[in-house]
Structure formats: C-alpha cells, structure tokens
Write an enzyme that holds these catalytic residues in place. Structure first.
Site, PDB file in Angstrom:
ATOM      1  N   CYS A 157       0.838  -1.207   0.000  1.00 31.52           N
ATOM      2  CA  CYS A 157       0.000   0.000   0.000  1.00 31.52           C
ATOM      3  C   CYS A 157       0.872   1.255   0.000  1.00 31.52           C
ATOM      4  CB  CYS A 157      -0.918  -0.074   1.228  1.00 31.52           C
ATOM      5  SG  CYS A 157      -1.564   1.500   1.812  1.00 31.52           S
TER       6      CYS A 157
ATOM      7  N   CYS B 157       0.298   3.797   2.807  1.00 31.75           N
ATOM      8  CA  CYS B 157       0.807   3.254   4.083  1.00 31.75           C
ATOM      9  C   CYS B 157       2.304   3.500   4.199  1.00 31.75           C
ATOM     10  CB  CYS B 157       0.580   1.738   4.171  1.00 31.75           C
ATOM     11  SG  CYS B 157      -1.150   1.258   4.168  1.00 31.75           S
TER      12      CYS B 157
END
Ligand SMILES: [Zn+2]
Length: 144
Positions: A68, A71
């Site tokens: 991600c 993230c």
C-alpha cells in the site's frame, strides 16, 4: 501513595507495573531490562497484541500493508510521532498481510486505518494517511 500503571514492554511484551509519576522518566522492563519507551512503533502480531491492548497506556495501532503506497508514505510520519507522543501513548503497527486474523477482528476494510484503543476497547478510528501535525493533533484530541 501514587497511582500505578500497567505498561507493556515493547521488547519482551511483559507487563510492568510502575508508578504513574515515573512514567516521564521512561523506566526499564523488570524482565528484559530494556527501555519501556524507545521512540519506535511496536510491531504487533496475534501473539503479543493482547498484552499491549490490556495495558493502562492508550494504544494507537496503524493497520497497514507492504503493497500500500499511502501506508508506506505514512510510515515515517507515524514513526516520528512516537517521540512526540510517548510516554502518554503507545504506538504500534499491524501488518494486515501477515496478520489477517487481527485485520478481520477489527474489520479493517481500507488501509491505512488508525485505531485508538483505551483500556482494551476501541475508542476511535480513522482511515487514510494524515500529515504529521494533523495525526498528532488527532491523537491528542482523543486523549482529551
Ligand atoms: Zn521487557
């Protein structure tokens, strides 16, 4: 008589009871002798999650995944916040890829998701990465 708090060691995950007045001094774990605060997020998994959840410190968990992008961008923001927020708060990370049971337990649908737990219960959650100042402000608002 001073109030005492249960603080979970970020290294060996043993719970330590120490006077609340000593929290600011840091303190060391009675079991492994390492520092109870080291300005790093604790990496949580199915085995050690409960020990950190059931402590007297508010716990902010970053549910993330290696694939991600947002993230990965948020990771340094979260890490830097440790130094600013400790020892009032414990910051921790759960890799939802490696720990699907924990992701399922908290019904994580989008990442990153941040959850603030107090006394073992979810108090607030937030989805999406935040800039450093906004993230720290969010945590402080929840602590009230
Ligand atoms: Zn320890």
């Amino acid at each position: 008589m001073s109030e005492s708090m249960l603080i979970t060691c970020p290294h060996c995950h043993q719970r330590n009871r120490l006077p609340a007045t000593r929290l600011a001094d840091g303190g060391r774990c009675g079991q492994c002798k390492q520092a109870l605060f080291n300005a790093q997020p604790v990496v949580l998994n199915a085995g050690n999650f409960e020990a950190h959840l059931q402590s007297d410190l508010p716990l902010v968990v970053d549910f993330w995944a290696p694939w991600c992008g947002p993230c990965r961008q948020f990771a340094p923001v979260f890490e830097q916040a440790c130094a600013a927020l400790e020892p009032q708060v414990r910051l921790a990370k759960v890799d939802t890829e490696a720990e699907p049971a924990l992701a399922g337990r908290f019904a994580i649908r989008s990442i990153p998701t941040l959850i603030l737990f107090r006394h073992g219960r979810e108090q607030q959650r937030l989805s999406g990465a935040l800039p450093a100042a906004a993230f720290q402000q969010w945590v402080r608002e929840q602590l009230g």
